[in-house]
Design a protein around this motif. Sequence first.
Motif, PDB file in Angstrom:
ATOM      1  N   TYR A   1      32.596 -67.637  87.701  1.00  0.00           N
ATOM      2  CA  TYR A   1      32.942 -65.619  88.093  1.00  0.00           C
ATOM      3  C   TYR A   1      31.820 -65.389  89.381  1.00  0.00           C
ATOM      4  O   TYR A   1      33.123 -64.567  90.274  1.00  0.00           O
TER       5      TYR A   1
ATOM      6  N   PRO B   1      32.448 -60.209  73.943  1.00  0.00           N
ATOM      7  CA  PRO B   1      33.386 -60.346  75.929  1.00  0.00           C
ATOM      8  C   PRO B   1      33.186 -60.658  76.483  1.00  0.00           C
ATOM      9  O   PRO B   1      31.149 -60.624  76.800  1.00  0.00           O
TER      10      PRO B   1
ATOM     11  N   ALA C   1      34.028 -60.601  81.472  1.00  0.00           N
ATOM     12  CA  ALA C   1      35.450 -60.462  82.036  1.00  0.00           C
ATOM     13  C   ALA C   1      35.131 -61.318  83.621  1.00  0.00           C
ATOM     14  O   ALA C   1      33.430 -60.723  84.251  1.00  0.00           O
TER      15      ALA C   1
ATOM     16  N   GLU D   1      42.715 -58.823  86.055  1.00  0.00           N
ATOM     17  CA  GLU D   1      41.641 -59.328  85.789  1.00  0.00           C
ATOM     18  C   GLU D   1      41.737 -59.930  84.664  1.00  0.00           C
ATOM     19  O   GLU D   1      42.518 -60.186  84.154  1.00  0.00           O
TER      20      GLU D   1
ATOM     21  N   SER E   1      40.213 -61.715  80.761  1.00  0.00           N
ATOM     22  CA  SER E   1      39.365 -61.234  79.971  1.00  0.00           C
ATOM     23  C   SER E   1      39.224 -62.437  78.902  1.00  0.00           C
ATOM     24  O   SER E   1      40.257 -63.007  78.189  1.00  0.00           O
TER      25      SER E   1
ATOM     26  N   ALA F   1      40.041 -56.794  81.438  1.00  0.00           N
ATOM     27  CA  ALA F   1      38.451 -56.327  81.058  1.00  0.00           C
ATOM     28  C   ALA F   1      38.290 -55.244  79.898  1.00  0.00           C
ATOM     29  O   ALA F   1      37.338 -55.839  78.682  1.00  0.00           O
TER      30      ALA F   1
ATOM     31  N   ILE G   1      39.804 -56.494  75.839  1.00  0.00           N
ATOM     32  CA  ILE G   1      39.079 -56.597  74.889  1.00  0.00           C
ATOM     33  C   ILE G   1      38.391 -56.845  74.395  1.00  0.00           C
ATOM     34  O   ILE G   1      38.060 -57.231  73.226  1.00  0.00           O
TER      35      ILE G   1
END
Length: 586
Positions: free
Chosen positions: A266, A442, A444, A450, A452, A519, A522
């Motif tokens: 990330y 979730p 992201a 993005e 996710s 993001a 989702i």
Amino acid sequence: MLNAQRTQLGQLSAQSAWCTLPHQTCPRKTQQSRPQAWRSSLGLIQPRWQQAQCVLLTKASSRPAAHRRELRLQTAAHSYDYDLIIIGCGVGGHGAALHAVECGLKVAVLEGHDVGGTCVNRGCVPSKALLAASGRVRDMKNAMHLKSLGIKVAGNVEFDRQSIADHANQLASSIKGNLARSLEALGVDMLVGAAKLAGPHSVKYGLPGRVDVGGEITGQDIMIATGSVPFVPPGIPIDGKTVFTSDHALKMDWLPKWIAIIGSGYIGLEFSDVYTALGSEVTFVEAMPDLMPGFDKEIARMAQRLLINPRSIDWHTNVFATKVIPGEPGVKPVIIELTDAKTKQVVDSLEVDACLVATGRAPYTQGLGLSAIGAAPDRRGFVPVNDYMQVLDEKNKVVPHVYCIGDANGKFMLAHAASAQGISAVENMCGRPHVLDHLSVPAAAFTHPEVSFVGHTEEAAREAAQKGGFADKLAVTKTSFKANSKALAEKEGEGLAKMMYRKDTGEILGVHIIGLHAADLIHEASNAMSTKQTVQDLKFSVHTHPTLSEVLDELIKTSHVDPPAQKRPEPKVLDPKLKDLQPLPA
Ligand SMILES: Cc1cc2nc3c(=O)[nH]c(=O)nc-3n(C[C@H](O)[C@H](O)[C@H](O)COP(=O)(O)OP(=O)(O)OC[C@H]3O[C@@H](n4cnc5c(N)ncnc54)[C@H](O)[C@@H]3O)c2cc1C
Ligand SMILES: NC(=O)c1ccc[n+]([C@@H]2O[C@H](COP(=O)([O-])OP(=O)(O)OC[C@H]3O[C@@H](n4cnc5c(N)ncnc54)[C@H](O)[C@@H]3O)[C@@H](O)[C@H]2O)c1
């Protein structure tokens, strides 16, 4: 890096690190506050309070907040300063405190460094500010894209690095202030100082390493929410200037021309987005065979096509960064030694202007005195917990009245997961057993576009289906952003959404999206998963046109559940007033 956090804690001035609320005056003595019935309904919690004599049985949470704090149950056996002591006021501790007040508990929060913790001060918030600003720069420099929309930017697109850094810093400060005020307004006692467990109901706090000269408070329950710090592999010295972690990178003191990012998870991914937008070249160093190893493989391939290949990024995979020698900005390069992940031979070295170490995070439990409550951190220092967020000892037995939530337990190191775990733990303390379904949480990466996801990757879903004996029932459906009118209007048709589900039951096993506003998109899937809605349930939901939400609508509509929809029943006209109406042909 654990030491770095210690230093940060140590930097607190004597006044600020000290308890702002003198122990003698601030923590009000409270008696047992929860009805015996609540507590005993949670079998896992030690029934220490069974002798409690309830003198007031009104359920506190049904009263206005001001009244709730006055509602106390008295017991013959014990009295504590607080119903709940929360150690650490990151988003996890903060979310737990809000919910605990809502449930009528008297709460103290002990914070050693800064309210808001990692997310607000050194994580989600400043990083998203940098991503927002650098994303605009990328958009405005993308002449081709602008031209396709009929726009031409005259002259150069310029940005001021320090102003972007200030935006991130100011946002963090303002959200930190909001968080502190929200707790104060609810009557939560905010105590400042490094906390150390003194027993299952007792916490000492004061200057780091000097809790003996601080205060001590007692609580019926204790929640550990001490979060995490960057994990730095051995052989990598952090100088904070040329070799640094996200803690330093977020300050954006300078923009290296060429930066190596160790780790393509990330943090690596988001910072590569920021740096390349602002003109830096990036080299990824990744120990696993592919970049973005934790992501669904197909999505990672698409990410490689959208986020990596078209940008000034190259990479070395299957190699560990085993040794890093810091440099001097503009004078001496940083040298990074690369070692083959399989042969363990040094295979290459890099000379770059700077190096961001983004190799995961370690729990911050140092100095917390876990041994005082018999808790045994695992090999990596995470505090083991059961599904109820109760801390476990070496023998996997519950340590009564002690909970651990958020990054410190390592279950799911995300801000919203920390806060959801905190709420879940409070529910359990109040005798309403609750287990957070982590598979429906979730996640992201806030790159442009993005990425996710929620639930299993395709690879994990196949494995789960194999183990669960439903391999032949697993289905995968996909849809492209190219079929979405809104995405096309934005000239942002590059993107993919995919869903793994069971053909026999319609159960959703995982959804992954890469594309514009992934993001936000989702949540339809994650909410469906957390409320156990099936593909069939979602098929009849209506989405505004034209919106990106139709990407998910399309995904659901292209799924097929066995057995096929039942034959349409014979139409019946039930309303006698409509008896003359001809039924539709079956
Ligand atoms: C660069 C970066 C970007 C991120 N972006 C996102 C994102 O976009 N979305 C997302 O969901 N997550 C993101 N995360 C992860 C997220 O920040 C963490 O999952 C989250 O902050 C964990 O919250 P927490 O409450 O468990 O711990 P923390 O936020 O770490 O808070 C713990 C608090 O406890 C305090 N503390 C520690 N020990 C003691 C002690 N002994 N006594 C008193 N206080 C103590 C610390 O000072 C700290 O304030 C990001 C992380 C990083 C590093
Ligand atoms: N948008 C978000 O939600 C967000 C953003 C940033 C961070 N976070 C959180 O912060 C945590 C930390 O992020 P992160 O990116 O540091 O960790 P990560 O676990 O996501 O990725 C770390 C990467 O580093 C690689 N690696 C580890 N040691 C290495 C070495 N010596 N040489 C080369 N590669 C190595 C790993 O293979 C992995 O790919 C994550 O767990 C995430 O939960 C979340």
